[in-house]
Motif scaffolding. Structure first.
Motif, mmCIF file in Angstrom:
data_model
loop_
_atom_site.group_PDB
_atom_site.id
_atom_site.type_symbol
_atom_site.label_atom_id
_atom_site.label_comp_id
_atom_site.label_asym_id
_atom_site.label_seq_id
_atom_site.Cartn_x
_atom_site.Cartn_y
_atom_site.Cartn_z
ATOM 1 N N SER A 82 -6.991 49.689 161.742
ATOM 2 C CA SER A 82 -8.118 49.751 161.068
ATOM 3 C C SER A 82 -9.280 50.477 161.877
ATOM 4 N N THR A 83 -9.108 49.530 163.336
ATOM 5 C CA THR A 83 -10.636 49.326 164.143
ATOM 6 C C THR A 83 -10.003 50.549 165.246
ATOM 7 N N VAL A 84 -8.956 50.908 164.968
ATOM 8 C CA VAL A 84 -8.607 51.677 165.898
ATOM 9 C C VAL A 84 -8.609 53.076 165.780
ATOM 10 N N ALA A 85 -8.836 53.240 164.213
ATOM 11 C CA ALA A 85 -8.585 54.333 163.118
ATOM 12 C C ALA A 85 -10.282 55.224 163.161
ATOM 13 N N MET A 86 -11.065 53.577 162.844
ATOM 14 C CA MET A 86 -12.937 53.741 163.366
ATOM 15 C C MET A 86 -13.476 54.413 164.548
ATOM 16 N N VAL A 87 -12.652 54.735 165.211
ATOM 17 C CA VAL A 87 -13.122 55.477 166.533
ATOM 18 C C VAL A 87 -11.667 56.520 166.044
ATOM 19 N N LEU A 88 -11.095 57.221 166.176
ATOM 20 C CA LEU A 88 -10.339 58.016 166.800
ATOM 21 C C LEU A 88 -10.556 58.712 165.957
ATOM 22 N N TYR A 89 -10.699 58.408 163.502
ATOM 23 C CA TYR A 89 -10.728 59.509 163.295
ATOM 24 C C TYR A 89 -12.110 60.247 163.314
ATOM 25 N N PRO A 90 -12.986 59.816 162.840
ATOM 26 C CA PRO A 90 -14.021 60.437 163.261
ATOM 27 C C PRO A 90 -13.962 62.168 164.712
ATOM 28 N N LEU A 91 -13.480 61.992 165.632
ATOM 29 C CA LEU A 91 -12.445 62.950 166.643
ATOM 30 C C LEU A 91 -11.821 63.311 166.161
ATOM 31 N N LEU A 92 -10.772 63.213 165.453
ATOM 32 C CA LEU A 92 -10.045 63.941 164.457
ATOM 33 C C LEU A 92 -10.120 64.607 163.563
ATOM 34 N N VAL A 93 -11.901 64.353 162.683
ATOM 35 C CA VAL A 93 -12.349 65.047 161.765
ATOM 36 C C VAL A 93 -13.104 66.098 161.996
ATOM 37 N N GLY A 94 -13.703 65.956 163.981
ATOM 38 C CA GLY A 94 -14.081 67.045 164.611
ATOM 39 C C GLY A 94 -13.469 67.898 164.565
ATOM 40 N N ALA A 95 -12.533 67.823 165.113
ATOM 41 C CA ALA A 95 -11.403 68.976 165.151
ATOM 42 C C ALA A 95 -10.687 69.632 164.825
ATOM 43 N N LEU A 96 -10.181 69.373 163.139
ATOM 44 C CA LEU A 96 -10.022 69.995 161.890
ATOM 45 C C LEU A 96 -11.766 70.309 161.426
ATOM 46 N N LYS A 97 -12.084 70.320 161.891
ATOM 47 C CA LYS A 97 -13.734 71.451 161.516
ATOM 48 C C LYS A 97 -13.703 70.809 159.914
#
Length: 367
Positions: A192-207
């Protein structure tokens, strides 16, 4: 020197003495009432101390409080080999845990669920159900127990460490129960901690739009705190939507626990109950309290100050219970398990991610 043994022997010989009855009976009654409290106090105080220390560290230096509590607790595993702390640690790991899970109900209202619309509800329900089933299937394919697959799948699908603790309380207990619980809590908290960091970046990549980003983050990240953190990193709207979606996942804890209880009662009821092992408890009081608090909170009769206080109390109870579980688990026991459970939880996390993305890109989440 006073011979205590002889005094005790004389008291035993004269049970009808008015003096001994008048002086000893009341004190003995109070002693019997206070004995359980005295036995639990050392262990509970150790767990509370760990909770205070880890919360201070997390608040001032960052990081997940639950994971800190687990690690701190593990360093004190030797306390379970000594009598004074064992009863209190057991009490914290079971009773205080259930109190904390029950109090989660004050964070949810039926109105919040209704505001999401049918699309996010379908997305959340599909993600929870499919991930739990996938966890059981993947566990068997990897040579692990179905119980571990269901527990990790439920924790990944619903609300991380809190779900792991609640589901484990409804599952039959054996020699691997606590080890599986602690592994699940460690795994989902870390992921969950890893996802908190990586998923916002994924949101930007997926627009993704702000609303879709909220549905994505709330539907995929395991723990509530990490969902809130990731959502408000992007925008206030994303943070609000992700919080609502996450609360809906937390609400799925009730039907999930009920299904777990029915599943294990059918599968193990006759043989193991006749031997007195692996018994599944009746409908737990902590789950009933959870439902009642959700309904009462939905009526708006609980003052906001009380809601905030009960939420804080729930968090403290869960951190204290996690510390107790950490104390009961050793690094040696975790090392024996190997990498398979870790791979299992990573696979379940990726599976849930795929389910939510499919719902977003097919338009199901926008219904």
């Amino acid at each position: 020197m006073i011979d205590v043994t002889s005094i005790l022997s004389e008291d035993a010989v004269m049970p009808h003495s008015p003096t001994s009855t008048a002086t000893n009976t009341p004190s003995s009654a109070w002693q019997r009432r206070l004995d359980p409290l005295r036995q639990k106090l050392p262990g509970v105080m150790i767990c509370i101390t760990i909770a205070l220390a880890t919360t201070f560290i997390a608040d001032h230096y960052g990081g997940p409080t639950l994971l800190y509590a687990l690690l701190f607790g593990m360093t004190l595993h030797f306390l379970t080999e000594q009598g004074p702390c064992l009863a209190g640690v057991e009490f914290a790991a079971r009773t205080i845990l259930r109190i904390g899970v029950a109090l989660l109900g004050v964070r949810i209202t039926l109105e919040q669920v209704a505001q999401l619309g049918i699309g996010p509800v379908v997305t959340v329900v599909a993600g929870v159900m499919l991930t739990i089933v996938a966890g059981a299937v993947l566990a068997r394919l990897m040579g692990l127990s179905r119980d571990l697959g269901l527990l990790t799948g439920g924790a990944v699908a619903i609300c991380g460490a809190s779900a792991a603790l609640a589901l484990s309380a409804a599952m039959p207990r054996d020699e691997h129960s606590e080890r599986n619980t602690i592994l699940t809590v460690v795994g989902v908290t870390t992921l969950s901690t890893v996802a908190m960091v990586l998923y916002p970046l994924l949101v930007g990549a997926l627009k993704l739009s702000h609303v879709d980003a909220g549905i994505f983050l709330g539907g995929t990240i395991h723990d509530v705190a990490q969902v809130v953190g990731a959502g408000y990193i992007i925008s206030d709207q994303t943070g609000d939507v992700s919080t609502f979606v996450k609360l809906l996942r937390v609400a799925m804890l009730v039907p999930a626990v009920m299904v777990f209880m029915l599943l294990f009662r059918r599968a193990r009821g006759s043989e193991e109950n006749s031997e007195g092992r692996g018994k599944v408890p009746m409908f737990p009081l902590f789950l009933m309290a959870f439902v009642v608090l959700v309904l009462i909170n939905s009526l708006g009769v609980i003052p906001q100050a009380m809601v905030d206080g009960m939420t804080d109390l729930s968090r403290w109870c869960l951190v204290t219970a996690i510390a107790a579980l950490g104390i009961k688990t050793s690094f040696q026991k975790l090392a024996v398990v190997g990498w398979k459970p870790v791979i299992l939880m990573v696979a379940e996390t990726l599976f849930l991610l795929a389910v939510v993305l499919v719902c977003l890109y097919t338009g199901i989440a926008d219904w």
